[in-house]
Design a protein around this motif. Structure first.
Motif, PDB file in Angstrom:
ATOM      1  N   PRO A 126       0.815  -1.213   0.000  1.00  0.00           N
ATOM      2  CA  PRO A 126       0.000   0.000   0.000  1.00  0.00           C
ATOM      3  C   PRO A 126       0.853   1.269   0.000  1.00  0.00           C
ATOM      4  N   VAL A 127       0.402   2.262  -0.761  1.00  0.00           N
ATOM      5  CA  VAL A 127       1.068   3.561  -0.845  1.00  0.00           C
ATOM      6  C   VAL A 127       0.017   4.636  -0.588  1.00  0.00           C
ATOM      7  N   ILE A 128       0.243   5.471   0.421  1.00  0.00           N
ATOM      8  CA  ILE A 128      -0.749   6.478   0.812  1.00  0.00           C
ATOM      9  C   ILE A 128      -0.707   7.673  -0.136  1.00  0.00           C
ATOM     10  N   SER A 129      -1.895   8.060  -0.608  1.00  0.00           N
ATOM     11  CA  SER A 129      -2.057   9.261  -1.431  1.00  0.00           C
ATOM     12  C   SER A 129      -2.976  10.245  -0.713  1.00  0.00           C
ATOM     13  N   GLY A 130      -3.032  11.462  -1.224  1.00  0.00           N
ATOM     14  CA  GLY A 130      -3.840  12.499  -0.587  1.00  0.00           C
ATOM     15  C   GLY A 130      -5.322  12.197  -0.611  1.00  0.00           C
ATOM     16  N   ASP A 131      -5.825  11.635  -1.703  1.00  0.00           N
ATOM     17  CA  ASP A 131      -7.222  11.209  -1.770  1.00  0.00           C
ATOM     18  C   ASP A 131      -7.373  10.135  -2.836  1.00  0.00           C
ATOM     19  N   THR A 132      -8.536   9.538  -2.889  1.00  0.00           N
ATOM     20  CA  THR A 132      -8.742   8.390  -3.778  1.00  0.00           C
ATOM     21  C   THR A 132      -8.665   8.781  -5.252  1.00  0.00           C
ATOM     22  N   ALA A 133      -9.283   9.910  -5.603  1.00  0.00           N
ATOM     23  CA  ALA A 133      -9.246  10.345  -7.002  1.00  0.00           C
ATOM     24  C   ALA A 133      -7.831  10.765  -7.390  1.00  0.00           C
ATOM     25  N   GLY A 134      -7.126  11.406  -6.454  1.00  0.00           N
ATOM     26  CA  GLY A 134      -5.742  11.786  -6.723  1.00  0.00           C
ATOM     27  C   GLY A 134      -4.860  10.584  -6.962  1.00  0.00           C
ATOM     28  N   ALA A 135      -5.131   9.504  -6.254  1.00  0.00           N
ATOM     29  CA  ALA A 135      -4.382   8.267  -6.463  1.00  0.00           C
ATOM     30  C   ALA A 135      -4.586   7.752  -7.884  1.00  0.00           C
ATOM     31  N   ALA A 136      -5.825   7.817  -8.373  1.00  0.00           N
ATOM     32  CA  ALA A 136      -6.110   7.380  -9.741  1.00  0.00           C
ATOM     33  C   ALA A 136      -5.357   8.244 -10.752  1.00  0.00           C
ATOM     34  N   ARG A 137      -5.345   9.552 -10.515  1.00  0.00           N
ATOM     35  CA  ARG A 137      -4.616  10.454 -11.417  1.00  0.00           C
ATOM     36  C   ARG A 137      -3.117  10.131 -11.420  1.00  0.00           C
ATOM     37  N   GLU A 138      -2.567   9.898 -10.225  1.00  0.00           N
ATOM     38  CA  GLU A 138      -1.132   9.602 -10.122  1.00  0.00           C
ATOM     39  C   GLU A 138      -0.774   8.322 -10.880  1.00  0.00           C
ATOM     40  N   VAL A 139      -1.609   7.308 -10.746  1.00  0.00           N
ATOM     41  CA  VAL A 139      -1.353   6.046 -11.441  1.00  0.00           C
ATOM     42  C   VAL A 139      -1.469   6.232 -12.951  1.00  0.00           C
ATOM     43  N   SER A 140      -2.448   7.027 -13.365  1.00  0.00           N
ATOM     44  CA  SER A 140      -2.622   7.298 -14.794  1.00  0.00           C
ATOM     45  C   SER A 140      -1.406   8.020 -15.356  1.00  0.00           C
ATOM     46  N   GLU A 141      -0.920   9.029 -14.620  1.00  0.00           N
ATOM     47  CA  GLU A 141       0.226   9.812 -15.089  1.00  0.00           C
ATOM     48  C   GLU A 141       1.507   8.983 -15.107  1.00  0.00           C
ATOM     49  N   ALA A 142       1.637   8.041 -14.158  1.00  0.00           N
ATOM     50  CA  ALA A 142       2.842   7.223 -14.098  1.00  0.00           C
ATOM     51  C   ALA A 142       2.937   6.253 -15.280  1.00  0.00           C
ATOM     52  N   GLY A 143       1.783   5.742 -15.747  1.00  0.00           N
ATOM     53  CA  GLY A 143       1.784   4.824 -16.877  1.00  0.00           C
ATOM     54  C   GLY A 143       2.531   3.524 -16.612  1.00  0.00           C
ATOM     55  N   ASP A 144       2.553   3.115 -15.352  1.00  0.00           N
ATOM     56  CA  ASP A 144       3.335   1.953 -14.915  1.00  0.00           C
ATOM     57  C   ASP A 144       2.392   0.788 -14.619  1.00  0.00           C
ATOM     58  N   VAL A 145       2.593  -0.343 -15.292  1.00  0.00           N
ATOM     59  CA  VAL A 145       1.690  -1.494 -15.136  1.00  0.00           C
ATOM     60  C   VAL A 145       1.856  -2.181 -13.788  1.00  0.00           C
ATOM     61  N   THR A 146       2.855  -1.773 -12.992  1.00  0.00           N
ATOM     62  CA  THR A 146       3.013  -2.359 -11.655  1.00  0.00           C
ATOM     63  C   THR A 146       2.222  -1.583 -10.598  1.00  0.00           C
ATOM     64  N   GLN A 147       1.651  -0.447 -10.982  1.00  0.00           N
ATOM     65  CA  GLN A 147       0.920   0.393 -10.029  1.00  0.00           C
ATOM     66  C   GLN A 147      -0.592   0.267 -10.243  1.00  0.00           C
ATOM     67  N   ALA A 148      -1.333   0.218  -9.125  1.00  0.00           N
ATOM     68  CA  ALA A 148      -2.792   0.215  -9.177  1.00  0.00           C
ATOM     69  C   ALA A 148      -3.295   1.243  -8.167  1.00  0.00           C
ATOM     70  N   ALA A 149      -4.575   1.536  -8.228  1.00  0.00           N
ATOM     71  CA  ALA A 149      -5.186   2.473  -7.281  1.00  0.00           C
ATOM     72  C   ALA A 149      -6.523   1.927  -6.822  1.00  0.00           C
ATOM     73  N   LEU A 150      -6.890   2.273  -5.610  1.00  0.00           N
ATOM     74  CA  LEU A 150      -8.237   2.029  -5.106  1.00  0.00           C
ATOM     75  C   LEU A 150      -8.977   3.338  -5.245  1.00  0.00           C
ATOM     76  N   ALA A 151      -9.984   3.356  -6.098  1.00  0.00           N
ATOM     77  CA  ALA A 151     -10.619   4.630  -6.431  1.00  0.00           C
ATOM     78  C   ALA A 151     -12.091   4.431  -6.762  1.00  0.00           C
ATOM     79  N   PRO A 152     -12.889   5.503  -6.658  1.00  0.00           N
ATOM     80  CA  PRO A 152     -14.296   5.423  -7.046  1.00  0.00           C
ATOM     81  C   PRO A 152     -14.427   5.191  -8.555  1.00  0.00           C
ATOM     82  N   PRO A 153     -15.553   4.640  -8.992  1.00  0.00           N
ATOM     83  CA  PRO A 153     -15.744   4.379 -10.427  1.00  0.00           C
ATOM     84  C   PRO A 153     -15.572   5.617 -11.295  1.00  0.00           C
ATOM     85  N   LEU A 154     -16.026   6.772 -10.819  1.00  0.00           N
ATOM     86  CA  LEU A 154     -15.925   7.999 -11.616  1.00  0.00           C
ATOM     87  C   LEU A 154     -14.471   8.367 -11.889  1.00  0.00           C
ATOM     88  N   ALA A 155     -13.593   8.111 -10.929  1.00  0.00           N
ATOM     89  CA  ALA A 155     -12.181   8.449 -11.110  1.00  0.00           C
ATOM     90  C   ALA A 155     -11.560   7.642 -12.244  1.00  0.00           C
TER      91      ALA A 155
END
Length: 282
Positions: A126-155
């Protein structure tokens, strides 16, 4: 560039956060305005840059949202409504990622705590992010297949992520209650259905003060649905209580109870009178 002419409702978090989802559900014709912090949300509404705020106040698993209990008493805003949201977390990642490629999972600390089973099952770090949607954005920007996020469907929709697994929260009853805040005091008239009155009070520092202060609610048959305490100004001898009761202050029983409360307190402040959400009963 001209501002969107629609009325505005502010929320804490990035686009795709649960607060954003509630805004879209209940204020679909309004412009939802993301803010970095709860303090920013209050400032935006108090300053007139938005008409309303959507703020989480309780979660059925994590309990109260602590920061809000400190902002509300000092704020000039009023509670004018409440909404409940069943919290859903999806495990999301970039295109090309699979359950076999992911190694880390990013999200808000509360989300990580509410999805322990899937984290343990998949052996993720687990890696702590500021919020759930922000975690989704960070994973999207990283473009790394080893990273996932726990996020709401809208994110996942907003940041172009694929869903590896849906509804991964540990408990099906995971629900957050949100309150709507306004600069204007909007108090519905009594007799228009079930109402909730929210208020804060400080008890006198004398023996049995709390017992006596609450006695009026019992003797007048007023149902108290919330009572929470927290320290004031770092003083161990000064305690403030946040309470919610069923009813309208104009109802005779609640009026008598509030009058009796005043005898044993140093301060009583009504935060809002608003219609009870039908989801309270469910």
């Amino acid at each position: 560039m001209s501002r969107d002419p629609r009325p505005r409702i502010a929320y804490q978090g990035e686009p795709g956060a649960n607060s954003h989802i509630v805004c879209r559900q209940h204020y679909p014709d309004w412009e939802a305005v993301p803010c970095a912090s709860f303090e920013d949300v209050f400032a935006v509404v108090e300053g007139g840059d938005a008409e309303l705020a959507m703020i989480p106040i309780d979660n059925s698993l994590a309990g109260r949202v602590a920061d809000i209990h400190h902002f509300l008493p000092a704020s000039s805003l009023h509670i004018v409504g409440e909404h409940f949201l069943r919290i859903v977390f999806n495990l999301v990642a970039v295109e090309g990622a699979t359950l076999d490629t992911i190694r880390t999972v990013h999200s808000h600390v509360h989300a990580l705590g509410q999805c322990r089973r899937v984290i343990r099952e998949l052996g993720l770090t687990p890696v702590i992010s500021g919020d759930t949607a922000g975690a989704a954005r960070e994973v999207s920007e990283a473009g790394d297949v080893t990273q996932a996020a726990l996020a709401p469907p809208l994110a996942a929709e907003i940041y172009g992520l694929q869903v590896l697994r849906t509804d991964v929260e540990d408990e099906a009853h995971n629900t957050t209650r949100f309150v709507v805040l306004s600069r204007d005091l909007v108090e519905p008239p009594p007799g228009e259905g079930p109402m909730v009155t929210s208020f804060i009070f400080n008890v006198r520092n004398i023996p049995a003060a709390l017992y006596k202060a609450l006695g009026g609610f019992a003797t007048n048959g007023v149902n108290m649905t919330k009572l929470e305490s927290y320290m004031v100004g770092g003083q161990f001898v000064s305690t403030r209580f946040l309470a919610e009761v069923d009813g309208h202050p104009a109802d005779p029983a609640l009026a008598r109870a509030l009058e009796e409360l005043a005898f044993f307190t140093t301060e009583v402040k009504i935060l809002g009178v608003f219609p009870a959400s039908p989801q309270r009963r469910s």
